[in-house]
Scaffold this motif. Structure first.
Motif, PDB file in Angstrom:
ATOM      1  N   LEU A 115      15.488  33.494  29.732  1.00 22.25           N
ATOM      2  CA  LEU A 115      14.589  34.150  28.804  1.00 22.25           C
ATOM      3  C   LEU A 115      14.572  33.458  27.452  1.00 22.25           C
ATOM      4  N   VAL A 116      13.369  33.180  26.967  1.00 19.87           N
ATOM      5  CA  VAL A 116      13.188  32.643  25.624  1.00 19.87           C
ATOM      6  C   VAL A 116      13.148  33.820  24.664  1.00 19.87           C
ATOM      7  N   PRO A 117      14.097  33.914  23.710  1.00 15.04           N
ATOM      8  CA  PRO A 117      14.114  35.066  22.802  1.00 15.04           C
ATOM      9  C   PRO A 117      13.015  34.979  21.751  1.00 15.04           C
ATOM     10  N   MET A 118      12.769  36.109  21.104  1.00 10.31           N
ATOM     11  CA  MET A 118      11.874  36.128  19.954  1.00 10.31           C
ATOM     12  C   MET A 118      12.593  35.524  18.755  1.00 10.31           C
ATOM     13  N   GLU A 119      11.833  34.940  17.856  1.00 10.83           N
ATOM     14  CA  GLU A 119      12.400  34.378  16.631  1.00 10.83           C
ATOM     15  C   GLU A 119      11.429  34.612  15.486  1.00 10.83           C
ATOM     16  N   GLY A 120      11.906  35.215  14.404  1.00 13.20           N
ATOM     17  CA  GLY A 120      11.073  35.406  13.227  1.00 13.20           C
ATOM     18  C   GLY A 120       9.804  36.179  13.552  1.00 13.20           C
TER      19      GLY A 120
ATOM     20  N   PRO B 135      13.147  43.235  21.534  1.00 11.24           N
ATOM     21  CA  PRO B 135      14.358  42.666  22.135  1.00 11.24           C
ATOM     22  C   PRO B 135      14.902  41.492  21.320  1.00 11.24           C
ATOM     23  N   ALA B 136      15.906  40.820  21.859  1.00 10.85           N
ATOM     24  CA  ALA B 136      16.540  39.685  21.180  1.00 10.85           C
ATOM     25  C   ALA B 136      15.502  38.604  20.876  1.00 10.85           C
ATOM     26  N   ASN B 137      15.547  38.019  19.720  1.00 14.93           N
ATOM     27  CA  ASN B 137      16.472  38.201  18.629  1.00 14.93           C
ATOM     28  C   ASN B 137      15.875  39.022  17.503  1.00 14.93           C
ATOM     29  N   ARG B 138      15.066  40.005  17.813  1.00 15.19           N
ATOM     30  CA  ARG B 138      14.430  40.850  16.810  1.00 15.19           C
ATOM     31  C   ARG B 138      14.718  42.328  17.054  1.00 15.19           C
ATOM     32  N   GLU B 139      15.965  42.624  17.405  1.00 15.57           N
ATOM     33  CA  GLU B 139      16.337  44.025  17.587  1.00 15.57           C
ATOM     34  C   GLU B 139      16.250  44.824  16.289  1.00 15.57           C
TER      35      GLU B 139
ATOM     36  N   LEU C 103       1.654  43.662  12.764  1.00 14.34           N
ATOM     37  CA  LEU C 103       2.196  42.459  13.391  1.00 14.34           C
ATOM     38  C   LEU C 103       1.086  41.692  14.095  1.00 14.34           C
ATOM     39  N   THR C 104       0.183  42.424  14.724  1.00 12.40           N
ATOM     40  CA  THR C 104      -1.011  41.849  15.344  1.00 12.40           C
ATOM     41  C   THR C 104      -2.189  42.742  14.990  1.00 12.40           C
ATOM     42  N   ARG C 105      -3.412  42.230  15.225  1.00 12.47           N
ATOM     43  CA  ARG C 105      -4.593  42.919  14.731  1.00 12.47           C
ATOM     44  C   ARG C 105      -5.582  43.309  15.824  1.00 12.47           C
ATOM     45  N   GLY C 106      -5.193  43.152  17.084  1.00 15.11           N
ATOM     46  CA  GLY C 106      -6.096  43.527  18.160  1.00 15.11           C
ATOM     47  C   GLY C 106      -7.204  42.536  18.417  1.00 15.11           C
ATOM     48  N   ASP C 107      -7.060  41.310  17.897  1.00 10.41           N
ATOM     49  CA  ASP C 107      -8.125  40.317  18.054  1.00 10.41           C
ATOM     50  C   ASP C 107      -7.887  39.387  19.238  1.00 10.41           C
ATOM     51  N   GLU C 108      -6.851  39.654  20.043  1.00 11.26           N
ATOM     52  CA  GLU C 108      -6.683  38.979  21.338  1.00 11.26           C
ATOM     53  C   GLU C 108      -6.827  40.072  22.394  1.00 11.26           C
ATOM     54  N   LEU C 109      -5.739  40.602  22.937  1.00 14.59           N
ATOM     55  CA  LEU C 109      -5.910  41.867  23.651  1.00 14.59           C
ATOM     56  C   LEU C 109      -6.342  42.926  22.645  1.00 14.59           C
ATOM     57  N   PRO C 110      -7.098  43.940  23.090  1.00 15.61           N
ATOM     58  CA  PRO C 110      -7.439  45.033  22.170  1.00 15.61           C
ATOM     59  C   PRO C 110      -6.228  45.948  21.953  1.00 15.61           C
TER      60      PRO C 110
ATOM     61  N   LEU D  66       6.781  33.749  24.028  1.00 18.80           N
ATOM     62  CA  LEU D  66       7.364  32.477  24.466  1.00 18.80           C
ATOM     63  C   LEU D  66       6.924  31.308  23.587  1.00 18.80           C
ATOM     64  N   ASP D  67       7.873  30.421  23.291  1.00 18.66           N
ATOM     65  CA  ASP D  67       7.590  29.164  22.603  1.00 18.66           C
ATOM     66  C   ASP D  67       7.649  28.040  23.631  1.00 18.66           C
TER      67      ASP D  67
END
Length: 468
Positions: free
Chosen positions: A184-189, A413-417, A371-378, A194-195
């Motif tokens: 699993l690739v964790p979240m960062e910042g 989840p990790a790393n943004r708990e 964090l997001t604005r609904g301009d990709e998935l609604p 996935l990166d």
């Protein structure tokens, strides 16, 4: 599905029956009420049985106000009629119901064309009970292809699957059930999915594939599928490792083709071996249908396909289950036929417009950071601003539930708990009018929340991302 146990003690509670419901004996129901955890001794009149079940279900939430689920909660009455006409047809009986099977085949062909398969006539696909089963099938194909290429090392070597930590829980189940190591690739910042480079660094000779998500359930963002494929191309040039990509398009697979036509994520990328989507999410069909497609027959090992002589017909199948109703597949074909490309584009654009508008209005309140604005998935995720200390997202979720709105609050989840958010899913049927009513309720609750001495929610461990 959740696992349930029977009652700890013998259940003696019975259901009460209104005397008016009794057909032959209007007072019999008061003394002969059916038990709740064992079969009753005698039958009930159909109207009585219906009313008992109907009344208990009134305590469920209103699905139209459920802003947690991605699953379709509204269809046209004509679709409901068709589903009613087909609910007794078993999808597995291709020989008995050849026209239902033909509609399934047409849906696969339409999706192959929509997702730009190099040769739509060579693409292979099937319907499933949902995107979770479709992911399982795609993962099985990835593993079988890997084991065939590594027959000299397997089963000694342990296969692995690389994906972002934001994947839907079905991928955790796949790895557990089929003994594949999840990497699993964790979240960062501020990166919540996935990166590509981080994914490539986890790949090795035992990697069966990399999963890219077109529309993360955590925040609605698209993962960079083209960049992921380019990074894997570079890995192959350096090491010779040829690792396929599966695109989990559970939601975005039925959004991007209509609203983001210039986004390259599908079979136009040679490294994409398979794609899945949920017909019952932004495919606009009631729960019970998903789709899995492979770019060609080579991507789906023939030994995984069962050819069954069943009730007089030879039938190739690839599924984890067997019997299921044909209603949802018929409803998917109806919706494809009913809307076409322009219709889907209009519906999805309207849904995205609702999402982006609502996100902007919530941001304007001043208490929340998007964090997001609904301009990709609604779909968009938000958290409280740094200045908000009287309440948290769990308080907001709890108070909105009092007004009937189901809005999940959960911790990343990790790393943004450290980050807790609300997520709002906008679907067809959640109109600008309903969004106005939602804003009215949220604005009404805020003054009370601001007067709290501190956040009141205690059971944050019970929070969920509602990953469905």
């Amino acid at each position: 599905m959740a696992l349930h146990k029977g009652p700890e003690k013998q259940e003696r509670r019975t259901m009460s029956v209104n005397p008016f419901f009794g057909e032959a004996n209007p007072v019999g129901g008061m003394t002969e009420a059916p038990p709740t955890h064992r079969l009753p001794d005698a039958p009930l009149p159909p109207s009585t049985a219906y009313q008992l079940v109907h009344d208990e279900l009134m305590l469920d939430g209103n699905s139209r106000l459920n802003l947690a689920t991605f699953v379709t909660t509204w269809m046209e009455p004509q679709a409901g009629v068709l589903m009613g006409e087909c609910r007794d047809k078993n999808m597995i009986d291709k020989d008995e119901y050849p026209r239902t099977a033909e509609l399934e085949r047409r849906c696969v062909a339409m999706l192959a064309d929509l997702w730009n398969a190099p040769d739509p006539s060579a693409a292979v696909g099937c319907s499933t009970t949902g995107s979770s089963e479709a992911c399982m099938l795609a993962g099985m194909a990835l593993k079988r292809r890997w084991t065939k290429r590594n027959a000299d090392r397997y089963p000694g070597a342990r296969p692995n699957l690389v994906m972002g930590i934001n994947v839907q829980v079905c991928w955790d189940k796949f790895c557990n059930f089929w003994e594949v190591e999840p990497r699993l690739v964790p979240m960062e910042g501020d990166r919540f999915h996935l990166d590509p480079q981080a994914a490539v660094e986890l790949c090795d000779e035992n990697t069966i594939g990399v999963v890219g998500i077109l529309g993360s359930t955590f925040d609605g963002s698209y993962e960079p599928i083209a960049e992921l494929c380019a990074a894997l191309d570079g890995l192959q040039e350096r090491t010779g490792l040829d690792i396929p990509v599966h695109v989990d398009g559970a939601s975005g697979g039925m959004v991007a083709p209509f609203l983001d036509e210039d986004l390259v994520w599908d079979f136009r990328l040679p490294r994409v071996a398979s794609i899945n989507c949920s017909g019952h999410k932004y495919g606009l069909v009631y729960p019970g249908v998903g789709w899995a497609l492979w770019r060609d027959q080579e991507a789906l090992p023939e030994e995984l396909v069962f050819r069954v002589n069943y009730l007089g017909g030879d039938m190739p199948t690839f599924a984890l289950n067997f019997s299921r109703p044909g209603a949802q597949v018929v409803a998917q074909y109806y919706t494809f036929l009913r809307l076409g490309r322009e219709g889907y584009r209009a519906v999805q654009q309207s849904t995205r417009d609702v999402a982006t508008s609502l996100a902007g209005r919530i941001e304007a309140l001043g208490d929340f950071r998007l964090l997001t604005r609904g301009d990709e998935l609604p779909v968009f995720a938000l958290t409280t601003t740094d200045g908000v200390t009287a309440y948290d997202v769990f308080d907001v979720s709890r108070r909105l539930r009092e007004a009937g709105w189901l809005v999940p609050a959960y911790t990343f989840p990790a790393n943004r708990e450290d980050l807790s958010v609300l997520r709002i899913v906008c679907r067809n049927g959640f109109s600008h009018d309903l969004a106005d009513l939602f804003m009215d309720d949220l604005a009404r609750l805020l003054p009370e929340l601001r007067r709290q001495p501190h956040p009141l929610s205690r059971d944050k461990g019970a929070a969920t991302g509602f990953h469905h």
